[in-house]
Design a protein around this motif. Structure first.
Motif, PDB file in Angstrom:
ATOM      1  N   GLU A  25     -27.822 -15.494   1.270  1.00  0.00           N
ATOM      2  CA  GLU A  25     -28.201 -15.986   2.586  1.00  0.00           C
ATOM      3  C   GLU A  25     -27.177 -15.485   3.604  1.00  0.00           C
ATOM      4  N   PRO A  26     -27.629 -15.092   4.786  1.00  0.00           N
ATOM      5  CA  PRO A  26     -26.668 -14.660   5.813  1.00  0.00           C
ATOM      6  C   PRO A  26     -25.600 -15.709   6.105  1.00  0.00           C
ATOM      7  N   ASP A  27     -25.965 -16.999   5.938  1.00  0.00           N
ATOM      8  CA  ASP A  27     -24.998 -18.076   6.183  1.00  0.00           C
ATOM      9  C   ASP A  27     -23.805 -18.009   5.228  1.00  0.00           C
ATOM     10  N   ASP A  28     -23.967 -17.295   4.092  1.00  0.00           N
ATOM     11  CA  ASP A  28     -22.875 -17.173   3.130  1.00  0.00           C
ATOM     12  C   ASP A  28     -21.826 -16.145   3.561  1.00  0.00           C
ATOM     13  N   LEU A  29     -22.142 -15.397   4.607  1.00  0.00           N
ATOM     14  CA  LEU A  29     -21.211 -14.399   5.127  1.00  0.00           C
ATOM     15  C   LEU A  29     -20.415 -15.008   6.280  1.00  0.00           C
ATOM     16  N   ASP A  30     -19.288 -14.453   6.561  1.00  0.00           N
ATOM     17  CA  ASP A  30     -18.434 -14.962   7.637  1.00  0.00           C
ATOM     18  C   ASP A  30     -18.861 -14.319   8.957  1.00  0.00           C
ATOM     19  N   SER A  41     -20.619 -14.936  13.044  1.00  0.00           N
ATOM     20  CA  SER A  41     -20.683 -15.875  14.164  1.00  0.00           C
ATOM     21  C   SER A  41     -22.054 -16.548  14.223  1.00  0.00           C
ATOM     22  N   GLU A  42     -22.090 -17.723  14.834  1.00  0.00           N
ATOM     23  CA  GLU A  42     -23.357 -18.448  14.992  1.00  0.00           C
ATOM     24  C   GLU A  42     -24.357 -17.632  15.816  1.00  0.00           C
ATOM     25  N   GLU A  43     -23.868 -16.929  16.834  1.00  0.00           N
ATOM     26  CA  GLU A  43     -24.748 -16.102  17.661  1.00  0.00           C
ATOM     27  C   GLU A  43     -25.431 -15.021  16.824  1.00  0.00           C
ATOM     28  N   LEU A  80     -25.810 -15.047  13.509  1.00  0.00           N
ATOM     29  CA  LEU A  80     -26.698 -15.709  12.551  1.00  0.00           C
ATOM     30  C   LEU A  80     -28.025 -16.102  13.195  1.00  0.00           C
ATOM     31  N   ASP A  81     -27.990 -16.532  14.454  1.00  0.00           N
ATOM     32  CA  ASP A  81     -29.226 -16.872  15.168  1.00  0.00           C
ATOM     33  C   ASP A  81     -30.111 -15.638  15.355  1.00  0.00           C
ATOM     34  N   ARG A  82     -29.506 -14.501  15.704  1.00  0.00           N
ATOM     35  CA  ARG A  82     -30.268 -13.253  15.850  1.00  0.00           C
ATOM     36  C   ARG A  82     -30.882 -12.832  14.516  1.00  0.00           C
ATOM     37  N   ILE A  83     -30.113 -12.961  13.436  1.00  0.00           N
ATOM     38  CA  ILE A  83     -30.604 -12.610  12.109  1.00  0.00           C
ATOM     39  C   ILE A  83     -31.789 -13.488  11.742  1.00  0.00           C
ATOM     40  N   GLU A  84     -31.701 -14.780  12.047  1.00  0.00           N
ATOM     41  CA  GLU A  84     -32.795 -15.704  11.720  1.00  0.00           C
ATOM     42  C   GLU A  84     -34.085 -15.308  12.432  1.00  0.00           C
ATOM     43  N   VAL A  85     -33.998 -14.977  13.694  1.00  0.00           N
ATOM     44  CA  VAL A  85     -35.189 -14.557  14.452  1.00  0.00           C
ATOM     45  C   VAL A  85     -35.766 -13.279  13.847  1.00  0.00           C
ATOM     46  N   TRP A  86     -34.903 -12.313  13.540  1.00  0.00           N
ATOM     47  CA  TRP A  86     -35.336 -11.049  12.952  1.00  0.00           C
ATOM     48  C   TRP A  86     -35.995 -11.275  11.595  1.00  0.00           C
ATOM     49  N   ASN A  87     -35.392 -12.128  10.779  1.00  0.00           N
ATOM     50  CA  ASN A  87     -35.930 -12.465   9.463  1.00  0.00           C
ATOM     51  C   ASN A  87     -37.279 -13.171   9.592  1.00  0.00           C
ATOM     52  N   ASP A  88     -37.417 -14.071  10.556  1.00  0.00           N
ATOM     53  CA  ASP A  88     -38.674 -14.803  10.759  1.00  0.00           C
ATOM     54  C   ASP A  88     -39.828 -13.860  11.090  1.00  0.00           C
ATOM     55  N   VAL A  89     -39.550 -12.800  11.839  1.00  0.00           N
ATOM     56  CA  VAL A  89     -40.592 -11.820  12.163  1.00  0.00           C
ATOM     57  C   VAL A  89     -41.118 -11.188  10.876  1.00  0.00           C
ATOM     58  N   PHE A  90     -40.208 -10.801   9.998  1.00  0.00           N
ATOM     59  CA  PHE A  90     -40.633 -10.189   8.729  1.00  0.00           C
ATOM     60  C   PHE A  90     -41.373 -11.194   7.853  1.00  0.00           C
ATOM     61  N   ASP A  91     -40.835 -12.407   7.736  1.00  0.00           N
ATOM     62  CA  ASP A  91     -41.483 -13.427   6.905  1.00  0.00           C
ATOM     63  C   ASP A  91     -42.902 -13.723   7.377  1.00  0.00           C
ATOM     64  N   ALA A  92     -43.136 -13.685   8.688  1.00  0.00           N
ATOM     65  CA  ALA A  92     -44.459 -14.007   9.230  1.00  0.00           C
ATOM     66  C   ALA A  92     -45.503 -12.966   8.843  1.00  0.00           C
TER      67      ALA A  92
END
Length: 97
Positions: free
Chosen positions: A28-33, A35-37, A39-51
């Motif tokens: 999970e990206p959260d397991d890497l060190d 920044s929150e900013e 991680l938020d961008r990664i989550e949005v990018w990941n959500d596009v693929f998951d959809a």
């Protein structure tokens, strides 16, 4: 040096640790060190693929338009660059998409 691969290989499986002598494993990206900013961008990018990912028929998974795919890939490259910067020289970051 640690090796991180960013590669869509299934729903919610975009980030992989690649050991030298063992198979890659998802993290999970959260397991890497990171920044929150970032991680938020990664989550949005990941959500596009998951959809759009169809786990029953992965080859049928398609972006709605070529422009949407190009934008997703461009953001992925930008994310890989940002991850490299935040993780530092101890990490090799590879992007495959």
């Amino acid at each position: 040096m640690q090796h991180l691969r960013i590669s869509p290989e299934g729903i919610s499986s975009l980030f992989w640790i690649v050991p030298e002598d063992k198979p890659a494993y998802a993290i999970e990206p959260d397991d890497l060190d990171l920044s929150e900013e970032l991680l938020d961008r990664i989550e949005v990018w990941n959500d596009v693929f998951d959809a759009l990912f169809d786990s029953d028929d992965p080859k049928a998974s398609q972006f709605p338009t070529p422009q949407a795919e190009a934008a997703w890939r461009a953001e992925g490259r930008a994310l890989a660059d940002a991850i490299r910067e935040e993780l530092g020289d101890e990490w090799e970051v590879e992007a495959r998409f």
